[in-house]
Design a protein around this motif. Structure first.
Motif, PDB file in Angstrom:
ATOM      1  N   HIS A  54       0.850  -1.185   0.000  1.00 19.72           N
ATOM      2  CA  HIS A  54       0.000   0.000   0.000  1.00 19.72           C
ATOM      3  C   HIS A  54       0.889   1.239   0.000  1.00 19.72           C
ATOM      4  O   HIS A  54       1.977   1.226   0.578  1.00 19.72           O
ATOM      5  CB  HIS A  54      -0.902   0.005   1.239  1.00 19.72           C
ATOM      6  N   ASP A  55       0.451   2.294  -0.655  1.00 20.66           N
ATOM      7  CA  ASP A  55       1.263   3.507  -0.754  1.00 20.66           C
ATOM      8  C   ASP A  55       1.637   4.045   0.626  1.00 20.66           C
ATOM      9  O   ASP A  55       0.870   3.928   1.590  1.00 20.66           O
ATOM     10  CB  ASP A  55       0.501   4.592  -1.522  1.00 20.66           C
ATOM     11  N   LYS A  56       2.812   4.638   0.707  1.00 20.25           N
ATOM     12  CA  LYS A  56       3.293   5.241   1.941  1.00 20.25           C
ATOM     13  C   LYS A  56       3.507   6.740   1.743  1.00 20.25           C
ATOM     14  O   LYS A  56       3.689   7.215   0.621  1.00 20.25           O
ATOM     15  CB  LYS A  56       4.620   4.611   2.389  1.00 20.25           C
ATOM     16  N   CYS A  73      10.661  10.562   7.445  1.00 19.10           N
ATOM     17  CA  CYS A  73       9.712   9.786   8.227  1.00 19.10           C
ATOM     18  C   CYS A  73       8.780   9.094   7.247  1.00 19.10           C
ATOM     19  O   CYS A  73       8.300   9.720   6.295  1.00 19.10           O
ATOM     20  CB  CYS A  73       8.939  10.718   9.166  1.00 19.10           C
ATOM     21  N   LEU A  74       8.524   7.804   7.450  1.00 24.76           N
ATOM     22  CA  LEU A  74       7.643   7.047   6.558  1.00 24.76           C
ATOM     23  C   LEU A  74       6.399   6.619   7.329  1.00 24.76           C
ATOM     24  O   LEU A  74       6.498   5.931   8.350  1.00 24.76           O
ATOM     25  CB  LEU A  74       8.372   5.813   6.011  1.00 24.76           C
ATOM     26  N   THR A  75       5.223   7.044   6.850  1.00 22.98           N
ATOM     27  CA  THR A  75       3.961   6.680   7.475  1.00 22.98           C
ATOM     28  C   THR A  75       3.018   6.113   6.415  1.00 22.98           C
ATOM     29  O   THR A  75       3.293   6.184   5.215  1.00 22.98           O
ATOM     30  CB  THR A  75       3.295   7.888   8.154  1.00 22.98           C
ATOM     31  N   GLU A  76       1.894   5.559   6.868  1.00 21.27           N
ATOM     32  CA  GLU A  76       0.899   5.040   5.929  1.00 21.27           C
ATOM     33  C   GLU A  76       0.277   6.194   5.157  1.00 21.27           C
ATOM     34  O   GLU A  76      -0.020   7.245   5.736  1.00 21.27           O
ATOM     35  CB  GLU A  76      -0.199   4.292   6.689  1.00 21.27           C
ATOM     36  N   PHE A  77       0.107   6.015   3.857  1.00 18.37           N
ATOM     37  CA  PHE A  77      -0.576   7.031   3.064  1.00 18.37           C
ATOM     38  C   PHE A  77      -2.072   6.894   3.318  1.00 18.37           C
ATOM     39  O   PHE A  77      -2.624   5.792   3.298  1.00 18.37           O
ATOM     40  CB  PHE A  77      -0.268   6.860   1.578  1.00 18.37           C
ATOM     41  N   ILE A  78      -2.725   8.015   3.560  1.00 21.22           N
ATOM     42  CA  ILE A  78      -4.136   7.987   3.949  1.00 21.22           C
ATOM     43  C   ILE A  78      -5.028   7.984   2.720  1.00 21.22           C
ATOM     44  O   ILE A  78      -5.014   8.924   1.916  1.00 21.22           O
ATOM     45  CB  ILE A  78      -4.472   9.192   4.851  1.00 21.22           C
TER      46      ILE A  78
END
Length: 322
Positions: free
Chosen positions: A157-159, A216-221
């Motif tokens: 899933h995109d980040k 910083c890498l987080t989940e793309f909403i």
């Protein structure tokens, strides 16, 4: 007689890992004193979909290599941003309020670096990456990161790749609550203190922060991630203050994505025992609240109970509910 320690040969010791330190406190005034001097300053890890690609025999080394790919990409994105933003006609959006040619160029250069580094690591027949500029703030730019196989199918899933404008914050107040050091601290602390996964809360998922390369890498909403079904009240539970700039960072589809600006109140504690009791009180409101209070009062009366004074202070903050 003890020998005098030579100041010439004295070497200051710095932390080797940040996770345990960041899990126990927040809003530190000393980030700039030790993080730049650390040999490695990474918290979290890359997404599990990438980890599973690597054989177990050398998985640890391959994970570090992939982290370095992200690091080189972030360094390139920051460098390009600082060069392009000085153009006389620079803007983040065009006349139609869409990403401007400038930010598209920044994203494209970063994408080229990312694909070059991925090719070094995997060859040219495993995956390719796409980077798309999606937004900016006072402290960082945000890009959507997609990884695709040769058939164009998404590997994960995109980040959201958040790249900070500078590696550390010079302003003494902002350095405690904003920029790469403080925000990595917030995400690490939150994941530990919540006591459960954050997927169904209002917070997006944090994967990894590299404090030396400033990303910083987080989940793309988007509509494919878990919806918010349970609010995590970090103010009521952990004595956080809502950021002053909250109005400028509204939720996206019910999710909060910015880890900057959070401050701790006077009643804040990082003691895991007291946090456990605080959760018991908070979640028993209107149910078995009096029973929980009575249980804790009995603990306070026992001289062998650790943190008796702190438990009493915790009870005092809930007196109005009794």
């Amino acid at each position: 007689m003890l020998e005098k320690i030579s100041s010439i040969n004295y070497e200051r010791c710095y932390p080797k890992r940040l996770k345990k330190l960041f899990e126990t406190h927040i809003n530190m005034r000393t980030y700039n004193d030790f993080i730049p001097k650390m040999e490695r300053a990474v918290v979290g890890n890359i997404p599990i979909e990438i980890i599973k690609i690597f054989p177990k025999s050398d998985r640890g080394e391959r994970i570090k290599q992939f982290q370095e790919v992200l690091s080189q990409t972030a360094i390139s994105l920051r460098s390009t941003y600082h060069k392009i933003k000085n153009a006389d006609d620079f803007s983040f959006v065009d006349c139609n309020y869409r990403p401007s040619k400038h930010v598209k160029k920044i994203a494209k250069k970063g994408e080229n670096v990312l694909n070059r580094e991925l090719a070094k690591m995997f060859g040219t027949d495993v995956m390719r990456a796409k980077l798309e500029y999606v937004g900016n703030g006072s402290f960082k730019n945000v890009f959507k990161l997609s990884l695709l196989d040769n058939d164009g199918n998404k590997i994960m899933h995109d980040k959201a790749l958040q790249v900070y404008h500078q590696l550390n914050e010079g302003h003494s107040y902002y350095s405690m609550i904003h920029n790469t050091y403080a925000e990595a601290n917030f995400w690490t602390f939150l994941k530990r203190v919540a006591g459960h996964k954050l997927d169904n809360t209002q917070f997006t998922k944090h994967y990894i922060s590299d404090l030396h390369s400033g990303y910083c890498l987080t989940e793309f909403i988007d509509d494919k991630i878990p919806k918010t079904t349970k609010q995590l009240d970090i103010c009521g539970l952990f004595e956080f203050r809502i950021p002053h700039d909250k109005a400028y960072n509204p939720k996206i589809m019910g999710k909060e994505y910015d880890g900057g600006g959070y401050e701790i109140d006077e009643e804040f504690t990082s003691n895991k025992i007291l946090i456990r009791y605080s959760k018991q009180l908070y979640y028993s409101m209107g149910k078995q609240f009096k029973d929980v209070v009575m249980k804790l009062e009995n603990l306070v009366q026992n001289p062998k109970t650790p943190y008796r004074n702190e438990i009493q202070k915790l009870l005092d903050t809930y007196d109005w509910e009794i």
